[in-house]
Design an enzyme around this catalytic site. Structure first.
Site, PDB file in Angstrom:
ATOM      1  N   LYS A 151       3.327 -14.249   1.244  1.00  0.00           N
ATOM      2  CA  LYS A 151       3.198 -16.269   0.675  1.00  0.00           C
ATOM      3  C   LYS A 151       5.450 -16.293   0.759  1.00  0.00           C
ATOM      4  O   LYS A 151       6.179 -15.838  -0.566  1.00  0.00           O
ATOM      5  CB  LYS A 151       3.169 -15.397  -0.678  1.00  0.00           C
ATOM      6  CG  LYS A 151       1.528 -15.381  -0.707  1.00  0.00           C
ATOM      7  CD  LYS A 151       1.185 -17.134  -1.535  1.00  0.00           C
ATOM      8  CE  LYS A 151       1.565 -16.583  -2.961  1.00  0.00           C
ATOM      9  NZ  LYS A 151       1.005 -18.430  -3.558  1.00  0.00           N
TER      10      LYS A 151
ATOM     11  N   TYR B 155       0.997  -1.194  -0.251  1.00  0.00           N
ATOM     12  CA  TYR B 155       0.132   0.021  -0.238  1.00  0.00           C
ATOM     13  C   TYR B 155       1.046   1.339  -0.039  1.00  0.00           C
ATOM     14  O   TYR B 155       0.868   2.011  -0.886  1.00  0.00           O
ATOM     15  CB  TYR B 155      -1.048   0.445   1.263  1.00  0.00           C
ATOM     16  CG  TYR B 155      -2.137  -0.589   0.638  1.00  0.00           C
ATOM     17  CD1 TYR B 155      -2.029  -1.826   0.743  1.00  0.00           C
ATOM     18  CD2 TYR B 155      -3.711  -0.126   1.695  1.00  0.00           C
ATOM     19  CE1 TYR B 155      -3.748  -2.701   1.012  1.00  0.00           C
ATOM     20  CE2 TYR B 155      -4.762  -0.277   0.774  1.00  0.00           C
ATOM     21  CZ  TYR B 155      -5.007  -1.904   1.002  1.00  0.00           C
ATOM     22  OH  TYR B 155      -6.013  -2.498   0.565  1.00  0.00           O
TER      23      TYR B 155
ATOM     24  N   ASP C  20     -11.678  -9.540   4.769  1.00  0.00           N
ATOM     25  CA  ASP C  20     -13.378  -9.224   3.917  1.00  0.00           C
ATOM     26  C   ASP C  20     -14.085 -10.869   3.625  1.00  0.00           C
ATOM     27  O   ASP C  20     -14.940 -11.327   3.628  1.00  0.00           O
ATOM     28  CB  ASP C  20     -12.798  -8.644   2.182  1.00  0.00           C
ATOM     29  CG  ASP C  20     -13.273  -7.673   1.972  1.00  0.00           C
ATOM     30  OD1 ASP C  20     -13.834  -6.787   3.769  1.00  0.00           O
ATOM     31  OD2 ASP C  20     -13.574  -7.032   0.690  1.00  0.00           O
TER      32      ASP C  20
ATOM     33  N   ASP D 245      -5.833  -7.182   3.732  1.00  0.00           N
ATOM     34  CA  ASP D 245      -7.270  -6.547   3.122  1.00  0.00           C
ATOM     35  C   ASP D 245      -7.918  -7.736   2.670  1.00  0.00           C
ATOM     36  O   ASP D 245      -9.405  -7.993   3.029  1.00  0.00           O
ATOM     37  CB  ASP D 245      -7.016  -6.298   2.148  1.00  0.00           C
ATOM     38  CG  ASP D 245      -8.214  -4.677   1.730  1.00  0.00           C
ATOM     39  OD1 ASP D 245      -8.570  -4.534   2.076  1.00  0.00           O
ATOM     40  OD2 ASP D 245      -8.193  -4.316   0.369  1.00  0.00           O
TER      41      ASP D 245
ATOM     42  N   ASP E 170      -2.805 -17.697  -0.126  1.00  0.00           N
ATOM     43  CA  ASP E 170      -3.847 -18.789  -0.780  1.00  0.00           C
ATOM     44  C   ASP E 170      -4.580 -20.028   0.010  1.00  0.00           C
ATOM     45  O   ASP E 170      -5.439 -20.101  -0.187  1.00  0.00           O
ATOM     46  CB  ASP E 170      -2.966 -18.710  -2.342  1.00  0.00           C
ATOM     47  CG  ASP E 170      -1.813 -19.883  -2.042  1.00  0.00           C
ATOM     48  OD1 ASP E 170      -1.152 -19.993  -0.577  1.00  0.00           O
ATOM     49  OD2 ASP E 170      -2.332 -20.343  -2.416  1.00  0.00           O
TER      50      ASP E 170
END
Ligand code: IPM
Ligand code: MG
Length: 370
Positions: free
Chosen positions: A194, A143, A255, A251, A227
């Site tokens: 990751k 970000y 959600d 983020d 993932d």
């Protein structure tokens, strides 16, 4: 209790002002019945600030937020501002607040309230009793990483690029918040990145492993690729207690996790900074839902996430656990009584609007305090 707790309210856009209005009533109730009072200031952020002042948030508001003991934020954004340049978008308001107040640890609980177990798109037996906490880093990562930009190449093509970057210090400080939380809950922490494809993720894993061994050997630490974490959250979400991850994965995963509960309209969040030399910790509280421009102004938005954001504020900024419990119990009881806003409407329930829902919470608070 003296009114020395400074609270800055930034309702923002869309349904923000409507749901914040209901919080005001809870705040008034707290002052009347529990002698918990605040010095309250209210100001503009997001599209509302763009319209009135030509910028998503003014330096003055940032300064007021820095001076406040806590910021209660609504939501920002709307289609009328979608075409504005990148630096002028309403979302800049929340990004600047996070960055300039050093709010690096975003706590996003995903809790299934018992009366709401059928609201999830997942089977009730998968989500019943779900109570997980996602700790998302919010002032670093892709970000904010440099270099970033859009450049034109010599052949006329364009190149858009961002940088994912975390330092040892940034990983450790958000890691500590997550470990501390895990200790107060189920004592399990899952760190997510990751590390299989990104150096930034590899460092994240190494730093978390070292931190766990050195300072939190009593907390059960595990690691997961982002993932896989997305998949596991849908397959068997109750395997998790606390999850800690970087800005972008946080983020997405928060959600995803919030939807396990059946309604975004129910979930609050807290974003915390470090404790300074005077013992003050900057903090901002906001619902997870956005500004929902499609239902704004209709009086049908669910005020519960904003009300629960206020209860998180009482808990994390002022240690008022009893009062926070009171509000949370009131919300659960109102739901158990069968009242529902449109977003969580279910068979055999009574559909009500924003104001009636807020009123019901107040009546339930009265009952609890009687
Ligand atoms: C969130 C939002 C923000 C983010 C937007 C509004 C900038 O999606 O708080 O999750 O991406 O962090
Ligand atoms: Mg988001």
């Amino acid at each position: 209790m003296a009114a020395n707790k400074k609270l800055l309210m930034l309702p923002g856009d869309g349904i923000g002002p409507e749901v914040m209005h209901e919080v005001r009533r809870v705040i008034d109730w707290m002052a009347r019945r529990r002698a918990v009072s605040f010095d309250i200031a209210e100001d503009l952020a997001g599209g509302a600030s763009i319209e009135a002042r030509g910028t998503p948030i003014t330096d003055g508001v940032i300064e007021a937020a820095q001076k406040a003991d806590a910021v209660l934020f609504g939501s920002v954004g709307g289609p009328q501002w979608d075409k504005l340049g990148f630096d002028m978008r309403p979302e800049i308001a929340i990004l600047r607040l996070r960055k300039e107040l050093g709010l690096f640890a975003n706590l996003r609980p995903a809790v299934v309230f018992d009366p709401m177990v059928n609201a999830s798109t997942l089977k009730p037996e998968v989500v019943r009793g779900l109570d997980i906490m996602i700790v998302r880093e919010t002032v670093g990562g892709v970000y904010f990483g440099e270099p970033r930009g859009i450049e034109t190449l010599s052949d006329g093509q364009q190149k858009g690029f961002n940088t994912d970057v975390y330092t040892t210090h940034e990983i450790e400080r958000v890691g500590r918040v997550a470990f501390e939380l895990a200790r107060k809950r189920g004592n399990k922490l899952c760190s997510v990145e990751k590390a299989n494809v990104m150096e930034c993720g590899l460092l994240w894993r190494q730093v978390m492993t070292k931190l766990g061994a050195a300072e939190y050997p009593d907390v059960e630490l595990s690691h997961m690729y982002a993932d896989n974490c997305a998949m596991q959250l849908v397959r068997n979400p109750r395997q998790f207690d606390v999850i800690v991850t970087g800005n972008l994965f946080g983020d997405l995963l928060s959600d995803l996790a919030s939807m396990l509960t059946g309604s975004l309209g129910m979930l609050p969040s807290a974003t915390l900074g470090d404790v300074d030399a005077f013992g003050k910790r900057n903090a901002l509280y906001e619902p997870i839902h956005g500004s929902a421009p499609d239902i704004a102004g209709k009086g049908i938005a669910n005020p519960i996430a904003q009300i629960l954001s206020f209860s998180m504020l009482l808990r994390y900024s002022f240690g008022l656990d009893e009062d926070a419990d009171l509000i949370e119990r009131a919300c659960t009881n109102v739901l158990a009584s069968g009242l529902r806003t449109a977003d969580i409407m279910a068979p055999d329930c009574a559909k009500v609007g924003t104001h009636v829902m807020g009123e019901a919470v107040i009546r339930e608070l009265d009952k609890q305090a009687a």
